[in-house]
Design an enzyme around this catalytic site. Sequence first.
Site, PDB file in Angstrom:
ATOM      1  N   ALA A 131       0.841  -1.207   0.000  1.00  0.00           N
ATOM      2  CA  ALA A 131       0.000   0.000   0.000  1.00  0.00           C
ATOM      3  C   ALA A 131       0.872   1.251   0.000  1.00  0.00           C
ATOM      4  O   ALA A 131       0.625   2.185  -0.770  1.00  0.00           O
ATOM      5  CB  ALA A 131      -0.937  -0.010   1.202  1.00  0.00           C
ATOM      6  N   LEU A 137       2.367   1.837  -3.380  1.00  0.00           N
ATOM      7  CA  LEU A 137       1.348   2.339  -4.295  1.00  0.00           C
ATOM      8  C   LEU A 137       1.098   3.820  -4.064  1.00  0.00           C
ATOM      9  O   LEU A 137       1.127   4.622  -5.004  1.00  0.00           O
ATOM     10  CB  LEU A 137       0.040   1.553  -4.126  1.00  0.00           C
ATOM     11  CG  LEU A 137      -1.201   2.146  -4.784  1.00  0.00           C
ATOM     12  CD1 LEU A 137      -1.045   2.259  -6.290  1.00  0.00           C
ATOM     13  CD2 LEU A 137      -2.434   1.333  -4.411  1.00  0.00           C
ATOM     14  N   TYR A 138       0.854   4.205  -2.822  1.00  0.00           N
ATOM     15  CA  TYR A 138       0.521   5.603  -2.543  1.00  0.00           C
ATOM     16  C   TYR A 138       1.665   6.542  -2.901  1.00  0.00           C
ATOM     17  O   TYR A 138       1.442   7.620  -3.454  1.00  0.00           O
ATOM     18  CB  TYR A 138       0.107   5.775  -1.086  1.00  0.00           C
ATOM     19  CG  TYR A 138      -1.124   4.965  -0.720  1.00  0.00           C
ATOM     20  CD1 TYR A 138      -2.196   4.839  -1.595  1.00  0.00           C
ATOM     21  CD2 TYR A 138      -1.200   4.302   0.495  1.00  0.00           C
ATOM     22  CE1 TYR A 138      -3.311   4.083  -1.275  1.00  0.00           C
ATOM     23  CE2 TYR A 138      -2.322   3.549   0.834  1.00  0.00           C
ATOM     24  CZ  TYR A 138      -3.366   3.441  -0.057  1.00  0.00           C
ATOM     25  OH  TYR A 138      -4.472   2.701   0.263  1.00  0.00           O
ATOM     26  N   ARG A 139       2.877   6.157  -2.630  1.00  0.00           N
ATOM     27  CA  ARG A 139       4.026   6.983  -3.001  1.00  0.00           C
ATOM     28  C   ARG A 139       4.156   7.070  -4.517  1.00  0.00           C
ATOM     29  O   ARG A 139       4.433   8.139  -5.064  1.00  0.00           O
ATOM     30  CB  ARG A 139       5.312   6.435  -2.387  1.00  0.00           C
ATOM     31  CG  ARG A 139       5.375   6.552  -0.894  1.00  0.00           C
ATOM     32  CD  ARG A 139       5.317   7.997  -0.449  1.00  0.00           C
ATOM     33  NE  ARG A 139       5.728   8.090   0.949  1.00  0.00           N
ATOM     34  CZ  ARG A 139       5.259   8.982   1.777  1.00  0.00           C
ATOM     35  NH1 ARG A 139       4.383   9.883   1.380  1.00  0.00           N
ATOM     36  NH2 ARG A 139       5.663   9.007   3.023  1.00  0.00           N
TER      37      ARG A 139
END
Length: 170
Positions: free
Chosen positions: A135, A138-140
Amino acid sequence: MRTRLTEALHIYVTAMRYPPSAMHHRGPTWLSHASREGWRGVAALDHRGGMVGVAYGYRGAPGQWWYEQVNHGLLETGDAAGARHWLRDYFELTELHVLPKAQGHGIGEGLLRMLLADAEGADVLLSTPEGPSRAWRLYRRVGFKDVLRDYRFAGDSRPFAVLGRTLPLD
């Protein structure tokens, strides 16, 4: 959401490593969220029609539990300007979960992009447990920045990060 709530909650407790009993507590909350302004939800299905991923969110607003928690956390750290900026007009990415056996195949990013494609708000905010994970990567990768780190939400002893970015996604 209502017709496949049990499947969605199973993904949630499995991905978050919560005890199965958490499904009973979260079900009514998830259903009440579905009536909030700007609510959107998406799911990923396998080739047999079984749900392997779920994501939803809505417009954040004063008085909502998560808004109040994040506002408190930002003010507690002395970041009143951050609270004013991030909490003024945002879409809350409330849940995004993929079954562990289905992770690593782009499902999470696909859900994220579908969910946020027409989301209302200048920004998007989310919270995720601290520590390295798919996660986090992904967010980065899609441009989320730190808003609040090492925050402990009421009812969960683990540290969480609040991340945000402007909308729309690239």
